[in-house]
Design an enzyme around this catalytic site. Structure first.
Site, PDB file in Angstrom:
ATOM      1  N   LYS A  91      14.604   5.348  19.758  1.00 33.13           N
ATOM      2  CA  LYS A  91      15.293   6.350  19.030  1.00 33.13           C
ATOM      3  C   LYS A  91      16.625   6.582  19.479  1.00 33.13           C
ATOM      4  O   LYS A  91      17.168   5.980  20.183  1.00 33.13           O
ATOM      5  CB  LYS A  91      14.264   7.638  19.373  1.00 33.13           C
ATOM      6  N   ASP A 129      13.711  -6.029  13.676  1.00 29.20           N
ATOM      7  CA  ASP A 129      14.698  -5.909  12.635  1.00 29.20           C
ATOM      8  C   ASP A 129      15.540  -4.611  12.597  1.00 29.20           C
ATOM      9  O   ASP A 129      16.597  -4.710  12.430  1.00 29.20           O
ATOM     10  CB  ASP A 129      13.951  -6.180  11.212  1.00 29.20           C
ATOM     11  N   THR A 152       8.522  -8.261  18.737  1.00 27.52           N
ATOM     12  CA  THR A 152       7.922  -6.768  18.060  1.00 27.52           C
ATOM     13  C   THR A 152       6.304  -7.220  17.879  1.00 27.52           C
ATOM     14  O   THR A 152       6.108  -8.462  17.130  1.00 27.52           O
ATOM     15  CB  THR A 152       8.370  -6.185  16.811  1.00 27.52           C
ATOM     16  N   ILE A 153       5.565  -6.571  18.327  1.00 30.20           N
ATOM     17  CA  ILE A 153       4.228  -6.750  18.050  1.00 30.20           C
ATOM     18  C   ILE A 153       3.750  -6.839  16.586  1.00 30.20           C
ATOM     19  O   ILE A 153       2.759  -7.613  16.302  1.00 30.20           O
ATOM     20  CB  ILE A 153       3.188  -5.962  18.798  1.00 30.20           C
ATOM     21  N   ASP A 154       4.656  -6.095  15.898  1.00 33.86           N
ATOM     22  CA  ASP A 154       4.337  -6.117  14.219  1.00 33.86           C
ATOM     23  C   ASP A 154       4.475  -7.658  13.769  1.00 33.86           C
ATOM     24  O   ASP A 154       4.045  -7.722  12.456  1.00 33.86           O
ATOM     25  CB  ASP A 154       5.166  -5.030  13.675  1.00 33.86           C
ATOM     26  N   GLU A 250      -2.224   0.281  10.771  1.00 34.26           N
ATOM     27  CA  GLU A 250      -1.860   1.916  10.732  1.00 34.26           C
ATOM     28  C   GLU A 250      -1.031   2.209   9.473  1.00 34.26           C
ATOM     29  O   GLU A 250      -1.069   3.620   9.030  1.00 34.26           O
ATOM     30  CB  GLU A 250      -1.221   2.218  11.962  1.00 34.26           C
ATOM     31  N   ARG A 291     -17.746   4.994  12.972  1.00 34.68           N
ATOM     32  CA  ARG A 291     -17.043   5.294  14.025  1.00 34.68           C
ATOM     33  C   ARG A 291     -15.649   4.748  14.023  1.00 34.68           C
ATOM     34  O   ARG A 291     -15.537   3.431  13.585  1.00 34.68           O
ATOM     35  CB  ARG A 291     -17.777   4.755  15.216  1.00 34.68           C
ATOM     36  N   HIS A 297      -1.056   2.050  21.739  1.00 30.80           N
ATOM     37  CA  HIS A 297      -0.173   1.401  22.569  1.00 30.80           C
ATOM     38  C   HIS A 297      -0.828   0.134  23.602  1.00 30.80           C
ATOM     39  O   HIS A 297      -0.249  -0.445  24.207  1.00 30.80           O
ATOM     40  CB  HIS A 297       0.863   2.256  23.381  1.00 30.80           C
ATOM     41  N   GLN A 299      -1.904  -2.055  22.550  1.00 31.82           N
ATOM     42  CA  GLN A 299      -1.455  -3.406  21.973  1.00 31.82           C
ATOM     43  C   GLN A 299      -0.060  -3.879  22.540  1.00 31.82           C
ATOM     44  O   GLN A 299       0.124  -4.974  22.348  1.00 31.82           O
ATOM     45  CB  GLN A 299      -1.560  -3.457  20.634  1.00 31.82           C
TER      46      GLN A 299
HETATM   47  O1  F6P Z   1       7.123  -1.394  16.070  1.00 28.82           O
HETATM   48  C1  F6P Z   1       6.357  -1.731  17.016  1.00 28.82           C
HETATM   49  C2  F6P Z   1       5.467  -0.288  17.037  1.00 28.82           C
HETATM   50  O2  F6P Z   1       4.323  -0.422  18.134  1.00 28.82           O
HETATM   51  C3  F6P Z   1       4.596  -0.112  16.056  1.00 28.82           C
HETATM   52  O3  F6P Z   1       3.463  -0.973  15.652  1.00 28.82           O
HETATM   53  C4  F6P Z   1       4.242   1.381  16.115  1.00 28.82           C
HETATM   54  O4  F6P Z   1       4.023   2.045  14.777  1.00 28.82           O
HETATM   55  C5  F6P Z   1       5.370   1.861  16.584  1.00 28.82           C
HETATM   56  O5  F6P Z   1       6.003   0.936  17.361  1.00 28.82           O
HETATM   57  C6  F6P Z   1       4.985   2.971  17.662  1.00 28.82           C
HETATM   58  O6  F6P Z   1       6.194   3.517  18.219  1.00 28.82           O
HETATM   59  P1  F6P Z   1       6.198   4.538  19.380  1.00 28.82           P
HETATM   60  O7  F6P Z   1       6.139   3.950  20.836  1.00 28.82           O
HETATM   61  O8  F6P Z   1       7.510   5.288  19.441  1.00 28.82           O
HETATM   62  O9  F6P Z   1       4.963   5.511  19.094  1.00 28.82           O
END
Ligand code: F6P
Length: 385
Positions: A91, A129, A152-154, A250, A291, A297, A299
């Site tokens: 941020k 990115d 990035t995990i994404d 998500e 459920r 996090h 992950q």
């Molecule tokens: O971009 C990586 C990521 O872990 C996303 O998968 C997730 O939406 C976001 O960051 C979470 O961000 P923060 O750690 O600020 O909650």
């Protein structure tokens, strides 16, 4: 690590200096990449390496917040360590930075002055990115030669099959499905696992296939609640199974196309809640109980997987080779089983989505997994060579 004062560059034949920072959300494997850069820089080229703390902040802060790496700091233990020992931020846009007094400032000049004060010759940025976009702009404005390493995990960084962190996140997500399966079976339930991935479904699709999900929802493919309910009924009526597993990314929207988010400190929106939305609606449509597990996090943390350590090490060595050869404004990438380099402007700010008719999406369809309303006919066409 303590704070290191930047050394003044000597008059005769000073060693060249590279700075390295991690930016954006952390993930497993970042320390392995740092370690590789330091080894290659010192052993291969005799360069000095300065780690910059907390992303771009380390160069914007005064005094500078940096550490000089030597080989004693980069032992094999770094391979096993999750997170980033340098710290990171996701941020605080440096072009409109929120100052403590409430004002907003462009901090480009602070960043560039910090780079110069440290006497750096190039910068290696480990980021996704979004970070690549911000850092490449800062570097362009400051005339700073930059090389990027994707993480990035994404796994949504353009031009690379794999970004650092994805493999570990997948292991975590797949293990979660493995753990949910027996409890789903015991209680005849539908278990919904919500995984990260922001606007892309790479984690959901891969983990869902590997974990034996019946339904996988990704932002790239629209779905219908009725389609999910039909698939779950089929599981019971046709396959004779009394439980089902769903994985949802998500970033999936509601059936009506609304984003599901939570508000964090500072009014920042983050994805979260689509799993519960699905459960609330499916409860009215199917007999079985649902459920929801939100993996979050978990992950991002933990011990890096073997694959992440290997990719991160290869990226780190190659990135330093690019720096030493003066081949900057490039990003290292993993393509067809090897490391290559691609232009920075083809990666910065570009998101790589799941190919809705690529190998994995078609594999899911072929396995009878509901992945949205994308048409079985197209899927069949793509599967047949
Ligand atoms: O971009 C990586 C990521 O872990 C996303 O998968 C997730 O939406 C976001 O960051 C979470 O961000 P923060 O750690 O600020 O909650």
């Amino acid at each position: 690590m303590g704070k290191t004062k930047p050394k003044a560059k000597g008059a005769v034949m000073a060693a060249k200096r590279v700075g390295i920072l991690t930016s954006g959300g952390d993930c497993a494997g970042l320390n392995a990449a740092l370690r590789a850069v330091v080894h290659r820089a010192i052993r291969g080229y005799g360069w000095q390496v300065f780690g910059i703390r907390d992303g771009s902040l380390g160069l914007m802060n005064r005094p500078l917040d940096v550490v000089e790496f030597d080989l004693s700091l980069v032992t094999g233990d770094m391979l096993r360590k999750g997170g980033t020992i340098l710290g990171t931020i996701n941020k605080g846009d440096p072009f409109a930075y929120p100052m403590p007094d409430g004002s907003v400032r462009d901090r480009t000049a602070d960043f560039v002055a910090g780079y110069k004060e440290l006497g750096l010759d190039a910068l290696i940025v480990i980021g996704g990115d979004g970070s690549m976009k911000i850092l490449s702009r800062l570097c362009r404005l400051g005339g700073i030669p930059m090389v990027g390493i994707p993480k990035t995990i994404d796994n949504d960084v353009a031009q690379t099959d794999y970004a650092i962190g994805f493999a570990t996140a997948l292991e975590v997500a797949c293990e979660a499905i493995d753990r949910l399966a027996p409890t789903a079976a015991s209680h005849h339930r539908v278990m919904i696992l919500e995984v990260m991935g922001r606007d892309v479904g790479h984690i959901a699709l891969s983990a869902g296939i590997a974990g034996g999900a019946d339904v996988i929802l990704i932002p790239e493919l629209p779905y219908k609640l009725a389609g999910i309910a039909d698939r779950i009924r089929q599981v019971k009526e046709v396959e004779g199974r009394n439980h089902a597993l769903m994985v949802v990314a998500e970033g999936c929207k509601t059936e009506l196309g609304e984003m599901v988010t939570t508000v964090q400190k500072g009014n920042e929106a983050r994805y979260g809640g689509i799993g519960q939305y699905l459960a609330d609606h499916l409860n009215k449509m199917i007999e079985a109980e649902t459920r929801v597990t939100v993996l979050g996090h978990v992950q991002r943390g933990g011990v890096p997987s073997m694959r992440d350590r290997m990719i991160a090490s290869a990226f780190g060595v190659y990135a330093m080779d690019l720096v030493a050869q003066g081949r900057t404004d490039r990003v290292v990438a993993w393509q067809h089983g090897q490391v290559v380099d691609v232009p920075l402007n083809e990666v910065a700010g570009v998101t790589r989505a799941v190919d809705p008719f690529g190998t994995l999406a078609n594999t899911a369809r072929g396995l009878g997994i509901y992945i949205g309303e994308s048409g079985i006919a197209e899927a069949a066409m793509c599967v047949i060579p």
